[in-house]
Design a protein around this motif. Structure first.
Motif, mmCIF file in Angstrom:
data_model
loop_
_atom_site.group_PDB
_atom_site.id
_atom_site.type_symbol
_atom_site.label_atom_id
_atom_site.label_comp_id
_atom_site.label_asym_id
_atom_site.label_seq_id
_atom_site.Cartn_x
_atom_site.Cartn_y
_atom_site.Cartn_z
ATOM 1 N N ILE A 105 31.817 44.445 43.353
ATOM 2 C CA ILE A 105 33.190 44.282 43.850
ATOM 3 C C ILE A 105 33.871 43.124 43.134
ATOM 4 N N GLU A 106 33.139 42.023 42.972
ATOM 5 C CA GLU A 106 33.701 40.860 42.294
ATOM 6 C C GLU A 106 34.041 41.176 40.841
ATOM 7 N N LYS A 147 37.226 43.146 40.628
ATOM 8 C CA LYS A 147 38.409 42.291 40.791
ATOM 9 C C LYS A 147 38.714 41.529 39.508
ATOM 10 N N ARG A 163 40.358 43.936 37.056
ATOM 11 C CA ARG A 163 41.761 44.171 37.398
ATOM 12 C C ARG A 163 42.622 42.954 37.059
ATOM 13 N N ASN A 164 42.080 41.762 37.281
ATOM 14 C CA ASN A 164 42.829 40.540 36.942
ATOM 15 C C ASN A 164 43.029 40.398 35.443
ATOM 16 N N TYR A 172 29.952 49.514 52.005
ATOM 17 C CA TYR A 172 30.855 48.827 51.083
ATOM 18 C C TYR A 172 32.006 49.716 50.594
ATOM 19 N N ASP A 189 35.678 48.523 50.529
ATOM 20 C CA ASP A 189 36.046 47.484 49.570
ATOM 21 C C ASP A 189 36.646 48.066 48.304
ATOM 22 N N TYR A 224 39.017 50.125 48.024
ATOM 23 C CA TYR A 224 40.468 50.263 48.095
ATOM 24 C C TYR A 224 41.173 49.032 47.538
ATOM 25 N N ALA A 225 40.547 47.877 47.625
ATOM 26 C CA ALA A 225 41.183 46.641 47.171
ATOM 27 C C ALA A 225 41.379 46.603 45.670
ATOM 28 N N VAL A 226 40.588 47.388 44.943
ATOM 29 C CA VAL A 226 40.695 47.395 43.478
ATOM 30 C C VAL A 226 41.106 48.768 42.955
ATOM 31 N N ASN A 227 41.604 49.601 43.841
ATOM 32 C CA ASN A 227 42.089 50.927 43.459
ATOM 33 C C ASN A 227 40.997 51.723 42.748
#
Length: 231
Positions: A67-68, A71, A74-75, A91, A94, A96-99
């Motif tokens: 997950i990290e 992210k 994406r950043n 999990y 989780d 959804y937070a990064v599409n």
């Protein structure tokens, strides 16, 4: 069309098994797929943007680092597909937070993997085009091209940052690009995604550039514009 995949999993056997499944899908369905495997976060390729899809194990080195990593990607403006692969159902939310495109549970169901890969292939069919010529193979993201212009026996690809001359004819590239590109002039194909305004025999792109609409192409352009924006 070439599809490039990256698998990040700290369990070599699991990673190689997923790679075998992807390549098996490639052979069975006649798709060209390249698949790279890496076993840790530190090994993740610097040229991440070249990958059309990244399969990330959520638990790397005993932590929820998948997950990290997503992210971080994406950043760093990674806009392509992310698929989480894990044995832990809890999990899933989780993603959804990064599409994330999908969430595959281990052991991976081949049918679910095939559906996932097909979704990416269909999406990329309109997102990329590939040019094969004597000087090599060129692969371009359609979204970044404003318009294509004929130049003698070559074409010029116009983006917001630069112009690039490619050694193919206007007719050849017309057959390579997706329906997003519409001919508006004897020497111009425009990307409908970048058309901002239309005034009579001219159109304005989203970068402010003005292009002519040839009299011969006015009617077909209006039809294409209706189909593109209204369906």
């Amino acid at each position: 069309m070439l599809l490039q995949c990256l698998i990040v999993d700290n369990e070599p056997l699991q990673a190689e098994r997923l790679k075998e499944m992807i390549l098996s899908f490639s052979m069975e369905n006649g798709h060209e797929i390249q698949c790279d495997v890496q076993y840790s976060l530190n090994d993740t390729a610097d040229d991440i943007q070249k990958y059309d899809i990244c399969f990330l194990d959520i638990l790397l080195d005993g932590q929820k680092n998948g997950i990290e990593l997503a992210k971080i990607l994406r950043n760093h403006h990674y806009k392509n597909e992310i698929v989480f692969v894990t044995g832990y159902r809890e999990y899933a939310i989780d993603g959804y937070a990064v599409n994330a495109l999908d969430y595959l549970l281990k052991p991976i169901d081949p049918q679910k993997l095939h559906l996932c890969l097909n979704r990416v292939l269909v999406k990329n069919r309109n997102s990329y085009f590939q040019i094969n010529c004597k000087k090599g193979i060129y692969r371009y993201c359609s979204a970044g091209i404003l318009y294509i212009e004929s130049s003698e026996h070559n074409v010029i690809l116009h983006t917001k940052q630069q112009q690039e001359k490619i050694p193919v004819t206007f007719h050849q590239i017309s057959e390579m690009v997706s329906d997003t590109f519409v001919q508006i002039h004897r020497t111009i194909l425009v990307n409908m995604e970048h058309v901002n305004k239309v005034y009579g025999t001219e159109l304005i792109l989203d970068n402010g550039e003005v292009l002519p609409i040839g009299r011969k192409y006015g009617s077909s352009f209006k039809k294409a514009m209706m189909n593109h924006y209204i369906g």
